[in-house]
Motif scaffolding. Structure first.
Motif, PDB file in Angstrom:
ATOM      1  N   PRO A  12      30.426  30.754  34.109  1.00 59.53           N
ATOM      2  CA  PRO A  12      31.846  30.976  33.796  1.00 59.53           C
ATOM      3  C   PRO A  12      32.084  32.336  33.147  1.00 59.53           C
ATOM      4  O   PRO A  12      31.208  32.893  32.488  1.00 59.53           O
ATOM      5  CB  PRO A  12      32.156  29.840  32.807  1.00 59.53           C
ATOM      6  N   GLY A  13      33.281  32.839  33.340  1.00 59.94           N
ATOM      7  CA  GLY A  13      33.704  34.028  32.616  1.00 59.94           C
ATOM      8  C   GLY A  13      33.719  35.322  33.387  1.00 59.94           C
ATOM      9  O   GLY A  13      34.194  36.335  32.878  1.00 59.94           O
ATOM     10  N   ALA A  14      33.222  35.321  34.638  1.00 60.53           N
ATOM     11  CA  ALA A  14      33.137  36.574  35.385  1.00 60.53           C
ATOM     12  C   ALA A  14      34.514  37.195  35.606  1.00 60.53           C
ATOM     13  O   ALA A  14      34.658  38.421  35.624  1.00 60.53           O
ATOM     14  CB  ALA A  14      32.437  36.350  36.716  1.00 60.53           C
ATOM     15  N   ARG A  15      35.528  36.364  35.785  1.00 59.85           N
ATOM     16  CA  ARG A  15      36.873  36.872  36.061  1.00 59.85           C
ATOM     17  C   ARG A  15      37.793  36.796  34.854  1.00 59.85           C
ATOM     18  O   ARG A  15      38.998  37.055  34.976  1.00 59.85           O
ATOM     19  CB  ARG A  15      37.484  36.090  37.224  1.00 59.85           C
ATOM     20  N   SER A  16      37.250  36.446  33.715  1.00 58.86           N
ATOM     21  CA  SER A  16      38.088  36.283  32.524  1.00 58.86           C
ATOM     22  C   SER A  16      38.533  37.636  31.974  1.00 58.86           C
ATOM     23  O   SER A  16      37.804  38.620  32.043  1.00 58.86           O
ATOM     24  CB  SER A  16      37.317  35.518  31.443  1.00 58.86           C
TER      25      SER A  16
END
Length: 379
Positions: A278-282
């Motif tokens: 998670p978090g690559a596009r955050s």
């Protein structure tokens, strides 16, 4: 399970461990953490920029500023000096046992400065008596300004940071603590009166708990990170980590060992697991002094060396609020002010300055983050 994450992966794992990312699927049915849960997880949250500290808590809990302030007014959260001589927010019941580990070393570290300021044991005793008397006269709460005025009236000068160091010492010995809200700041109150149910831990248990909490909430992190954050001796750090390492996992990045919670390590998946971390596009709007950067001595996983001078201008210890894209600092931001900022502001409140160009989807995510901050301020 993968054991050799890249620095970029280390950064995104920290977003998850610190509760900055939304709830993970495996825990999505659990109740959302409240302000107290967030602070308890982090143990001590950097708090010298108090409005920023409130947003650090609100960001992780999804709470409004009003809800976070209510936790201070109820006596659940307090602000004091438990780590590194700087202000931090803690759960009220945790403050005492953390200070039992750290206060002595902070006193030793400030001894020369206190001699320079002419602060003696007798001086401290006098301002302690003055402070408690003032609290009794003012209904149990008072302001910094009132304390300084009372000190001056008694012949105890407060200029050249002498007053600040008096308050520092009174908080360190747990005579005073910053508790209920006073507008945009806090009242000083008696620690003994305000903190109703302080936890007490013997030293080995306190060392173990501090180590476990740090690596669970900040991991992946190194022993050097923990030593910088806590300022404990190497002997104490070894004792604390040895007591809890069976409850932690390790990974290696560029030849360095990192400790972290098992559930954070599980986000890496196994060789056959195709799920994305998670978090690559955050895209996130973090306040200045947030634990995401301040919680480590080595911040290179999240902050490129060439961007460090833009985030901490002049290397003066003043951290700007940051735009974090995919776990990496991509710019800074501030609250928009006046008509000159109107054209570039987001959600009527956020003015970003980018180090690197964001893509269209990232700009959408940034706009969403700005709206979340605006809602935090004005629900």
């Amino acid at each position: 399970m993968a054991h050799n994450p890249t620095p970029a992966t280390i950064a995104r794992l920290r977003l998850a461990a610190q509760g900055i990312l939304p709830a993970l699927p495996a825990t999505s049915t659990s109740p959302s953490p409240g302000p107290v849960d967030v602070v308890r997880s982090l143990t001590a949250l950097q708090g010298q920029d108090f409005p920023g500290a409130l947003w650090s808590i609100g960001l992780r809990s999804g709470s409004t500023r009003t809800a976070v302030e209510a936790a201070f007014n109820r006596g659940e959260l307090v602000r004091s000096n438990p780590l590194r001589g700087t202000l931090h927010v803690t759960v009220a019941e945790d403050l005492g046992w953390v200070l039992s580990l750290t206060a002595e070393r902070m006193l030793q570290g400030q001894a020369t400065r206190h001699r320079q300021l002419g602060i003696s044991t007798a001086d401290l005793a006098q301002v302690r008596t003055i402070s408690l008397a003032l609290l009794e006269q003012s209904g149990g709460r008072t302001t910094r300004e009132a304390l300084f005025a009372a000190f001056e009236l008694a012949g105890q000068g407060t200029k050249a940071q002498r007053g600040y160091h008096f308050l520092f010492l009174l908080c360190l010995e747990q005579t005073l603590v910053q508790g209920p809200m006073n507008g945009n700041n806090q009242f000083y109150v008696s620690s003994q009166e305000w903190i109703k149910n302080p936890r007490t831990l013997d030293r080995p248990d306190a060392l173990a708990e501090l180590a476990l909490r740090y690596f669970r909430s900040h991991g992946p992190a190194t022993v050097q990170d923990f030593q910088w954050w806590s300022k404990l001796t190497r002997k104490d750090i070894r004792a604390g980590l040895d007591a809890v390492k069976g409850q932690l996992e390790t990974v290696e990045c560029n030849g360095t060992q990192y400790w972290l919670a098992p559930e954070t390590a599980a986000l890496l998946g196994g060789p056959e697991d195709k799920k994305a971390l998670p978090g690559a596009r955050s895209v996130l709007l973090l306040p200045g002094f947030d634990e995401y950067l301040l919680g480590y001595t080595d911040r290179s996983a999240a902050l490129a060396p060439e961007h460090a001078p833009l985030t901490v201008p002049g290397n003066n210890g003043m951290f700007k609020a940051t735009v974090v894209a995919g776990g990496r600092v991509a710019g800074t931001w501030r609250k928009a002010q006046g008509t000159a900022d109107c054209e570039r502001q987001l959600a009527g409140v956020v003015l970003p300055e980018f180090f690197t160009e964001l893509g269209p989807n990232q700009h959408k995510a940034l706009d969403k983050a700005a709206k979340a901050y605006a809602k935090f301020l004005n629900p």
